[in-house]
Scaffold this motif. Structure first.
Motif: not given
Length: 466
Positions: A104-109, A204-212, A240-242
């Motif tokens: 799934l992650m490879a396909g999404l990537n 739910t899941a957070p969108l996190i970039v650089n700990n923010s 996380s990948q997105t």
């Protein structure tokens, strides 16, 4: 996950090993319901109840023998075999889940690699989540740095009415969490039960970039749905990948917007050389974009036309003020000099890698549909389509603007000139789209008063735009 005792005993060599452990004592092996699975030949009728066989703390059968020691030894051995079988199944299941997650992650990537706009990134994630997890409603929110608040970015809703309260829930949840969460019984959760009386379960899941935290993904189910830790693990992995792709897309949009503003500011600065053409570039850009939208161009192609329209006269920087700013009609010699601005535009853009793809729209915007234009005398389909769009926008603005040597035309007259020149100076399809756009909009005072365009090729008035 269960271990099948009957299948375990059927493995080659298992019964022989058990016999060797029984030390010539008779025994019987029963399933959890008491049904015999194996009975040795000389089992005594006086056999006593035996030892329980357990696998993962669950009874899967019993060993009965007239020897308590033999029964205990056999039960322990079978329990050991059951444990190995359980671990093998667990490992296979975990490997399968990991393979599913990696796939799934490879396909999404792969899909994310081909999109550059934040909304496209969000919709790509939603499509993957729809195929993977149960959901009536998926909502992605993102932090708007300019407005300093979270806002909806993309929504998938299987029901007619969207969940209006989602944004409020997002703000409350995102202010508290940097980890994913499952709430299978939403009605029993005091934090959020008031927001969604029509929802039973959510994840739910957070969108996190650089700990923010830059946003979050919310998955809702109207009916009770028991989301699992594996579901949450998969959601977190995809989100996380997105998040990285989404932030990259936002930065790309920001850089692109800054680039466009810089180019536009440069052109406007150059335009100030001639007070009579002030605002010309902006109007040509707006007309060109509206034509592109009327023709249902893609977002990327519309942006390309917009940039080409902004830069269509950039070559005039190489025209001397004596000719460019002349307040009377140009002589043939002066007009020949002016025509060089298309070539100068090509030379300027050819030195900028990120703008080279705009050269055809800039260089060809004075070519005529009948092949009598400049600089190369191209005709019809030989002229780049973007240039054909800009040609109509440029000519219309030239006709409806005051110049030192003439007054502007009335809008109705300018539109009639476009129609009469369709097929000669202009692409009839573009003129048709421009007329339709004017009829549908309130552009420069035109308020739907013009009928659909009917073009003609039986008239050849002077060329407009220069």
């Amino acid at each position: 996950m269960k271990v099948n005792l009957k299948r375990l005993l059927a493995n080659e060599g298992t019964i022989d090993l058990i016999h060797s452990l029984a030390d010539n004592k008779d025994f019987a092996i029963l399933d959890a319901k008491g049904k015999p699975l194996y009975v040795s030949n000389n089992l005594s009728p006086e056999i006593i109840s035996g030892m329980v066989i357990k696998a993962n703390q669950t009874e899967i059968g019993r060993v009965c023998s007239n020897s308590g020691k033999a029964a205990d030894t056999i039960a322990r051995f079978i329990a050991y075999l059951a444990k190995l079988e359980y671990e093998k199944k667990a490992l296979a299941s975990e490997t399968l889940e990991k393979y599913k997650e990696i796939s799934l992650m490879a396909g999404l990537n792969e899909k994310l690699a081909s999109v550059l706009h934040p909304l496209d990134v969000a919709n790509t994630l939603i499509r993957e989540l729809e195929k993977t997890l149960w959901a009536d409603h998926i909502q992605i929110v993102i932090y708007n740095y300019d407005k300093e608040r979270y806002e909806n970015l993309a929504i998938m809703n299987k029901h007619p009415q969207p969940f209006q309260e989602g944004e409020q829930l997002a703000v409350k949840w995102l202010s508290l969490n940097m980890v994913g969460e499952i709430i299978n019984d939403l009605a029993g959760d005091e934090r959020f039960s008031d927001y969604f009386p029509q929802v039973s379960s959510l994840m739910t899941a957070p969108l996190i970039v650089n700990n923010s935290v830059i946003g979050g993904v919310f998955i809702f189910s109207r009916q009770f749905h028991s989301y699992t830790s594996m579901d949450l693990k998969l959601l977190n992995a995809l989100v996380s990948q997105t998040a990285t792709a989404l932030e990259a897309a936002r930065l790309y949009e920001l850089l692109k917007d800054t680039f466009i503003r810089t180019v536009f500011t440069l052109v406007e600065t150059l335009e100030k050389r001639d007070p009579y053409t002030g605002g010309h570039t902006k109007r040509v850009m707006e007309y060109s974009v509206k034509i592109a939208q009327t023709l249902n161009f893609s977002k990327d192609e519309t942006e390309e036309i917009m940039l080409a329209a902004v830069l269509h006269d950039i070559g005039k920087i190489g025209i001397c003020d004596k000719v460019l700013l002349k307040n009377t009609k140009l002589t043939d010699e002066e007009f020949t000099i002016i025509k060089n601005h298309t070539i100068y535009g090509e030379e300027i853009l050819s030195n900028i890698n990120s703008l080279r793809h705009l050269i055809p729209g800039v260089k060809d915007h004075h070519e005529r549909f009948d092949g009598t234009g400049y600089p190369n005398g191209k005709k019809a389909e030989e002229i780049h389509f973007h240039a054909r769009v800009i040609a109509v926008a440029d000519a219309f603005d030239a006709m409806t603007s005051d110049r030192p040597y003439r007054k502007k035309m009335a809008l109705e007259t300018a539109i009639e000139e476009l129609k009469l020149n369709a097929g000669r100076q202009f692409d009839p399809e573009i003129v048709e789209a421009f007329c339709q756009m004017l009829a549908d909009s309130n552009l420069n005072g035109v308020n739907g008063q013009f009928p659909p365009c009917r073009t003609s090729t039986h008239h050849s008035p002077p060329q407009y735009g220069c």
